[in-house]
Design a protein around this motif. Structure first.
Motif, PDB file in Angstrom:
ATOM      1  N   PHE A  15     -12.543  51.179  82.951  1.00 35.21           N
ATOM      2  CA  PHE A  15     -12.332  49.847  82.613  1.00 35.21           C
ATOM      3  C   PHE A  15     -13.729  49.022  82.677  1.00 35.21           C
ATOM      4  N   CYS A  23      -9.055  45.014  78.536  1.00 35.29           N
ATOM      5  CA  CYS A  23      -9.782  46.155  78.784  1.00 35.29           C
ATOM      6  C   CYS A  23     -10.333  46.099  80.237  1.00 35.29           C
ATOM      7  N   GLU A  24     -10.220  45.007  81.184  1.00 32.82           N
ATOM      8  CA  GLU A  24     -10.674  44.959  82.440  1.00 32.82           C
ATOM      9  C   GLU A  24      -9.816  46.019  83.356  1.00 32.82           C
ATOM     10  N   ASN A  25      -8.630  46.342  82.813  1.00 29.80           N
ATOM     11  CA  ASN A  25      -7.715  47.067  83.610  1.00 29.80           C
ATOM     12  C   ASN A  25      -8.303  48.434  83.531  1.00 29.80           C
TER      13      ASN A  25
END
Length: 124
Positions: A15, A23-25
């Motif tokens: 991530f 995309c932070e997950n």
């Protein structure tokens, strides 16, 4: 100028901490990696660099990333972008190559998907 290219792959999760969007997950990719060697002269056997030597070094460089969470690797500063992964693999592959071949390594491409790729190529 002659060029040769070999490929390897690995699967990993990651991530991006400093990215705001999906995309932070935590998510994963089946990464495709291409290593390029380049040079002006060939060996007596007519090769720039033995494919097998380059492929072995590239696969070893990728092996430590396979089936991991890339965020757990401090080298990526908790943002394992394709660009940072490409530089890491370039550096690892170069270190694994025999000294006489290390200078031939030209670039490393890292594909997160078939249509999204980052390249690391140092200024020489």
């Amino acid at each position: 100028m002659y060029s040769v290219r070999v490929e390897a792959d690995f699967a990993a999760a990651h991530f991006l901490s400093h990215y705001h969007g999906k995309c932070e997950n935590l998510h994963g990719h089946n990464y495709r990696v291409r290593a390029w060697a380049r040079g002006e002269s060939l060996s007596d056997g007519g090769m720039l660099l033995d494919f097998g030597v380059l492929k072995k070094c590239l696969r070893e460089a990728c092996a430590g990333l396979d089936h991991t969470n890339l965020n757990d690797k401090g080298i990526f500063a908790n943002d394992p972008s394709a660009e940072r992964i490409a530089k890491y693999i370039f550096d690892q592959t170069k270190a694994l190559l025999p000294p006489e071949a290390a200078g031939l390594l030209h670039a490393v491409d890292v594909y997160e998907t078939p249509t999204s790729m980052a390249r690391y190529k140092p200024d020489k």
